[in-house]
Each structure stands twice: as C-alpha cells, then as structure tokens.
Design a protein around this motif. Sequence first.
Motif, mmCIF file in Angstrom:
data_model
loop_
_atom_site.group_PDB
_atom_site.id
_atom_site.type_symbol
_atom_site.label_atom_id
_atom_site.label_comp_id
_atom_site.label_asym_id
_atom_site.label_seq_id
_atom_site.Cartn_x
_atom_site.Cartn_y
_atom_site.Cartn_z
ATOM 1 N N ASN B 272 0.816 -1.221 0.000
ATOM 2 C CA ASN B 272 0.000 0.000 0.000
ATOM 3 C C ASN B 272 0.842 1.260 0.000
ATOM 4 O O ASN B 272 0.371 2.333 -0.373
ATOM 5 N N GLU B 273 2.098 1.111 0.402
ATOM 6 C CA GLU B 273 2.984 2.277 0.432
ATOM 7 C C GLU B 273 3.144 2.901 -0.955
ATOM 8 O O GLU B 273 3.576 4.042 -1.082
ATOM 9 N N ARG B 274 2.777 2.134 -1.999
ATOM 10 C CA ARG B 274 2.848 2.676 -3.364
ATOM 11 C C ARG B 274 1.960 3.910 -3.485
ATOM 12 O O ARG B 274 2.234 4.799 -4.280
ATOM 13 N N GLY B 275 0.877 3.923 -2.708
ATOM 14 C CA GLY B 275 0.102 5.157 -2.576
ATOM 15 C C GLY B 275 -0.848 5.478 -3.701
ATOM 16 O O GLY B 275 -1.377 6.590 -3.767
ATOM 17 N N LEU B 276 -1.113 4.526 -4.596
ATOM 18 C CA LEU B 276 -2.025 4.828 -5.691
ATOM 19 C C LEU B 276 -3.477 4.659 -5.279
ATOM 20 O O LEU B 276 -4.374 5.286 -5.847
ATOM 21 N N ALA B 277 -3.724 3.792 -4.303
ATOM 22 C CA ALA B 277 -5.084 3.624 -3.776
ATOM 23 C C ALA B 277 -5.169 4.312 -2.425
ATOM 24 O O ALA B 277 -4.153 4.604 -1.782
ATOM 25 N N SER B 421 -10.643 1.869 -11.535
ATOM 26 C CA SER B 421 -9.948 1.200 -10.440
ATOM 27 C C SER B 421 -8.649 1.921 -10.098
ATOM 28 O O SER B 421 -7.995 2.494 -10.971
ATOM 29 N N SER B 422 -8.271 1.864 -8.833
ATOM 30 C CA SER B 422 -6.961 2.378 -8.421
ATOM 31 C C SER B 422 -6.015 1.232 -8.071
ATOM 32 O O SER B 422 -4.950 1.454 -7.498
ATOM 33 N N ASP B 423 -6.380 0.012 -8.435
ATOM 34 C CA ASP B 423 -5.514 -1.141 -8.164
ATOM 35 C C ASP B 423 -4.270 -1.094 -9.053
ATOM 36 O O ASP B 423 -4.300 -0.564 -10.172
ATOM 37 N N SER B 424 -3.210 -1.671 -8.561
ATOM 38 C CA SER B 424 -1.967 -1.716 -9.334
ATOM 39 C C SER B 424 -1.189 -2.962 -8.951
ATOM 40 O O SER B 424 -1.470 -3.599 -7.925
#
Lengths: 495, 439
Positions: B272-277, B421-424
């Motif tokens: 989650n640290e990627r911060g896109l969601a 979607s904000s998934d990555s």
Amino acid sequence: MKHQTEPLSQLHEIAAGFAATSPATTPAATAGADYWSLRLVDQTSEGLAVRDDVAEPSSLGLSRGGMVTVVVGAGIGYGATNDLSPAGLTAAFKRACRFASLHDRLGLFDARQYPRSALRAEFRSPVAQPWESWTLQDKLAVLAKACAGLDVDERIVERAAWLGHQRSVQLLFTSDGGEIAQHWEYVHCGLSATAHADGQTQTRRGGGADHAQQGGLERISASGLVDDAALVASEAIALVEAPECPTGRRDLVLLPSQMTLQIHESIGHPLELDRILGDERNYAGLSFVTPDMFGTYRYGSSLLNVTFDPDVPGELVSYAADDDGTPARRVHLIRDGILERPLGGALSQHRSRLTGTANARACDWDRPPIDRMANINLEPGEGGLDDLIARVEHGVLLDTNRSWSIDDSRNKFQFGCELGRLIEDGELKGLVRNPSYRGISAEFWRSLDGVGGAETLEVRGVRNCGKGEPNQSVFVGHASPPCLFRDVEVFGGGL
Amino acid sequence: MNQEAFFALADRLLERTQDDELLFANLDVEDSDFVRLNQNHVRQAGSVRSAGLGLTLIDGSKQVEGGCELTGSADADLALALSLLERLRERLPHVPDDPYLHFSDTPMQSSRAIAADLPDAAEAIATLTDQAVGLDLVGIWASGLIGDGLASSIGHRYWHQSESFNLDWSCYLDRDKAVKDAYSGFAWDPLQLAQRINRQRERLQIMARPQRRIEPGRYRAFLAPAAMQELMDMLAWGGFGLRDHRTRQTPLLALANGDVALHPRLNMTEANERGLAAGFTAEGFAKAERVPLINSGRFGQCLVDARSAKEYGAEVNAAAEYPEAIEVAAGDLPANDVLARLGTGLYIGNLWYCNWSDRNSCRVTGMTRFGTFWVEDGQIAAPLAVMRFDDSLYRLLGDRLEALTRERDLLLSAETYDGRSSDSALLPGALVSGIDLTL
C-alpha cells in the motif's frame, strides 16, 4: 401513462424540464444537435444476509442519474451525470457535444446511422407480493431460519443465506418524441453451505442462488430459500466425501443450472454483433462467428433452437424496448441447428447490414448502450429428464455451474460444476466431486442429442455478465430444459 | 466534488447525529472521460461525472449501511444525505446486535492528492490515431480524477485523490492474431506512446508469420508480467483473505497449512505504500503499508478487514480481503536473456479468462491471448494459436518456477466496473519449466 410511481413521475419532470430549457432545444444548439436522447435511471436496492447465524450489516442503496446522448452531424457523444438539475444536464449535454465533435472528426461510422427513436412504450415487471409487504424483521427472520437450516453437521464450516431487492425505473426521452418508461423489479435470494474434511473443501449453493428472475417476494418460496437448506448442506458434505469425477470421454446430461452458462458463453457471446464487428477485441474478445455464416451455418444438431425472447413473464431481461429505444420482440437466433441472426442492436445492424435484435443495453445511467444478451433461451424438445438419462450408457449428469472459462473467440471452453452424478446403463449412480468438461463451441452443439420437454424447462439467468469498455455488468436471462450431449471430455480435480 | 466540499457537507451532516449515534460518511467521486476505439477510429466517446456517498450509522451494538448519489450542489446534497440518514435511523432498531461491529475509535486525518499532467482526451486520441495510422487498433482511453473521502463523527478526516490516464489497447492483424499494450500514468508523453506503437509494429511483423499450432501437453514457457497479473488476480480471489482461510475456502489452504511450498525465491507483498489507492478503510483504519503475503515460498500473513479482525481477533491491515497493490519481488533473470533461457517453448504475452479448475489443488484454467509466440532455440519463431492451460499454481510458482525477471512492470488496472480502479501491481515475468496445455 398508467402505473406512474413517484420515481417515474419525478423522472418525467426532469425530462420535461430538460426538453424545455436545455441547450438541446435552444435555437443555436438545435442547429447543431440533430438528435438527442436523455436516459434517466432511478434505482433503489437493499441487501440482507445472515452468515453463520449472524446478520451482516444491512445495506440500502439509492441511485439516480442520467445520460445525455447527442448526435451532431456525423458525430455522436455522451455525457453522464448524477446532477439532474437543469444546470447539471446542460453541462452533460455540452460534454456530449464535445465528444460528438471528436467522433465527427475521427469516428468509426457516420453517426447519422444512429437509431432515432420516436417509440412510446412502457414495461412493468410482474410482482405478486411487493417487497414492502414484509417488514425488515420478517425478512431477517426468514434468513435466520434458512441459515439455521444449513447447520446439519460440524463439517459445515460456513453457512450463509441472503436476500436482496432491486427496483430500477428508467425513462428514455428523445428529441423525436420517444418516451419509454420501464419499471423492473427483482427479488433475489440464495443459500451457500461450505463443507470441509481431510483437506477437501466443497461449496454447494441453492435456494435461488443461480435462479434469478424478475418479481417480488413470491420469489422466496419459489426459490426454496428455506425448504432447500437441509438438502444444500447435506450435498456439500456428500461432495466432500465423494470420489473425484473420472477422466475420459462420456456422454453428458446438463441440468438447466449448467445449461445457463453453456448457452451464455458459447451461444450468447459468440452471436453478439459488436464482437463480430470487432468492438470488443481489446477486452471481451471477438467471435468465431463471421457475418457470412448467418443463414447457412450449422451451429448445432437439428434439435438446437435458440430464441431472443424479451416477452417471457418474469425472465430476468424481459422488456418493451432496448436502451436505444428499439421495440423488442421474440425472434429465432438458431432454428433447427442453423444460424439465423446475430444479437445486434439497430446501430450494429446498420454497420454490419445484418438483421439483428433489440439488445442495445446499458448497465446503468453512467454507461452507454452496447450489444448485450437479454433473454437468450434454448427452446424445449420432448420428454422428461428420466428419458434423457435412460438413453445414456456411460455418462455424467452435471448440476450448477461454479467455474467458467472460454477463449476470446468463444470457442475453446472449460466449465466446472458443483455436483456430478454418474450415469451407467441408463440409471443415475453415485455423486462425484469437482466435475468439469471441456470442448469447442463449434463442435459441441453438434453433439446435442436430446432436449427435455416443456415440462422440464427452467427460467434462470445470470446477474454478472461483464463486457464493454468502460466495463459494464448486466443481468441476462436464460431459459433451458436439461440437454444430452454425446462423447465429451470430462475430468475431475486434483493436482 | 472536491475535498473541501465533501468535508463541508460532512460537517453539516455529522451535526445531525443524535444522542449516542456514530456516523461514518464515505465518498467515491469520479470525473472521467472515456473514448473507445475500433479500427483506429472512435467507436464511442463520452464523459461520466459521479459522486457516491456511503453512510454507516452505528448506535450501541447495531449498525446499518446505505448509499446515495450526490449532485454537487451543497444544499441538495445535504438534503439527500439527511434523507438517507433518516431512513437508516428508521431501520436501526429493527436489526439485531452485530457482534462483529468494528470501527476505528481513534480520530485520524490524512490527505493525499496525486496530480497529473493530462492532455485533453480529444488531443490524446488525435495523437494516438495519428501514430497508429495503418494499424487495426482497438481499445479504450480513460482519464480524469478519482477520489475517496472519509469523515466520521469520531473525527476521522481522510482524503485521497488522483488524476491519471490509462490507455489500454491492442493491434490486430487478423482474427485473434494481435499484440497488446498499455500506457498509463500521470504524465502524458507522446514520445513514450510512439515508442510503444513502434514496438507493436515490430511485433506485428512476427505475428504476420504463419500461425503455429501445437498439441496439448507440457511445455516450457515464459509468462510476461501481464500474464503473471492474471495469475495474481486468481490468487487475489480468495487466496489471502483471513475469512477465506478460517473457513478453509482459500485455494492456498495447503500452502498455509505447510503441506506444500512455493518456490523459495517467491516473495509477494501487498504494498500500500505505493500510494495509488486510498490508504484508509471505510471504518476509519489506516491500511498497513506493507503486508507480506508470501515469504520465501511460505505463506505470510492474511489480509484482514475490519469485520474479520473482530470476528477472528486479528489486527486490521486492509480495506478488503484481496490485494489492491500487489508486488512480487524481482528475480535475477535479465529481460534480455529471457528467450535464450527459455530455449524452446512458449512466450506468453497475456492470459485470459482464468478461473478455478479445482480450488483445493490451487488449479487454474485459462487461455493464452495477445502476443503469444512459439520460441525455438532462443528465437521467436511464430505466433501461436490460442491454447487452453489447466495447471496448479503450486507447480507454476513452485517446483516448476525456474526464474523471475530482474525487471518488473508497474501495471495500473484498466478495470472500470465500479468506476475507474486504483488497483496496481508491480510484477516480474516468470520462466517455468512446464505449463500443462489441455486444448
């Protein structure tokens, strides 16, 4: 117009206001907008569930929005919004015009082909027992009873019962005087029991889980939500204990609970005209069916008759007209095994010069119509289920789809079911678990060798058919009797 | 609706709670342009503006949930929200106590906005169709703002918004002979697009060769990152949720029990640290920045939402019990060496329509799709006719996994079923000693 409910009256007011005051009807804009439509959708939904005797949080949904579609010259565009104020719809109209301009410059087709509708029609789902006639406590009590009914053995590791309601009111209003009011209502329910023993987990569903129709609370008793609980749970346990489905070529008897998916994936999707035209190639895929096949191609044995039928009372996608405003009527897609026509709305028909169906559908106010299945039904033959089984020397009966996979041309498929039962010398034998089969659409339907009679027909459907860019998930109706297929590759689970 | 407008609405709404009531208000907002293409021309174009409000009303041990659409007008939206609140208030006494009611009672605040340098959709499409002249291009452009907000009567104030574009397309030669690509992110660069289009033109030249048909059987294969994503999506389907594990429905049950192991170099993390969601849950919890899902081939931790945390006595680390930002650690296989290491076998660009064949055995079936080639002696020889596989991930990611690539692709989801979607996913490619083709 009869049967006007409060949401529909409000939608009429919004549409009338838009027609009277929006830029769509001002002189300057009229000169540029050759045609427009406003599709308004008001939706309420409710979801209830009890899991392992604990009520899940109940959910209530209220949704209202609209899509303005504008044809300007050779271009077409849409603007969708849930701001249905005059200012909000005017802004949506302007955005639609902006995209119509883009289409005018770089469009795939001349938007003057887009179907204009002046149809005035209405539709209303048959509802015997309104959703509101039971209190919230009544509904939760039924679910509690159904969930408790699944508690038959300590090997049941999860039990669930659910009940939901959806009411969708849609008004399609066009600049040509079209006015189509449709009021759909659905009550859906279901049961799920999961059993586990010795590293094997099996889930069995029932109580209406794969038996969706339009209607009211009468769907609860018709679906067996309470009465089927003990059977559903005991079958989950029996499946854990059952041997794996054997591997090899056998005859198949598919119950309507699996025929639904077989029809859906290997007849419905391949016949969608937008796939044949290539629109879906980046996502849902294309089709092994090509335009030259219509009228001559042998899709299946002479027992195969498939209809597009929007008139079956209570079937999931019965309606008066599609979302482009084309009136819907029953037609054959496949007759005596020969392919007759595709599933394509008026625009796709113009583009392909093929005769199709009224099936341009959108999932909600925020997505534009594309070619979708509606009610795609396999017409009954003769005889009962026992008659089909009696004709099988070495086979498997399959019940309730649980896994589906098919290639992008809708040809190479593999389906798995929850429950299998061996057939030997015309008699049903023991259960087998993890039953699956695979084949090729273009060959599979030619092995159809038996179709149950009208008394075996079941009206079912799916509630999660995905397609389109941007993505859309819609309901699709399928009615079918059980069917017999010869010499199919079957297998079970395991590494 | 922006952050300021949402919090202003929330403030007015939260004032209307009564007595011991607690209220959580969640917002999903989207302002998107969509342009659909076929044959390198515009098929369907338009825009969608939506704002959905979700309310959870809590009183003692009872809770009810509801949602409605907002219009963007402050007074009208307050009226809609209050109407929904009143309906929830009427329902609340009639639902039983909820033993798994669970929310954050620590008022937390955060705000994150990811800005982007986005072109006008019409400009981007004109650039694309110009660069792709002569190609049979089909796909979708999606761009604009998506946002999530949370405000509660306890004091939570969360906001997350991002602007982005996502161009997802494929180029066809004939029938299912096609190559696919995606270009997505936050800074639009026509040169990058041109490079991708040119690369596709090169691939299409190979695709023009006669198609190779092979018999079912086991073949060496390389799974490109986009194909790996399909397999990761399968694991996301019940693989990591705590509830799926406790009810023994997870396809990774044998792994979690220690009966099998995946390849010792396989490490998977929810990042989650990627911060896109959005970094928060609907109940006001902050998501864990990193959750180790697979450690050196062994099962790591489950993803735990608020409800499961209460039911099973665990800590909340996720909004939902499936990965939204998965990451597979890189391996040591240089991308340039993939074909040489593969030798003879399949280069699988994409997989399609995967589903469980047998969850108990973590067995998946699906199809090869775009950009799949037959490779001989380290050279791409021919495009491959689509083939069905049916194989266990315990094998493909276990004893048959030979290597993972050193390079990884960041893949932003193009899914738009419930809004953009904000998934990555951040994934390497995978070289496997065998994949079972069945049809």
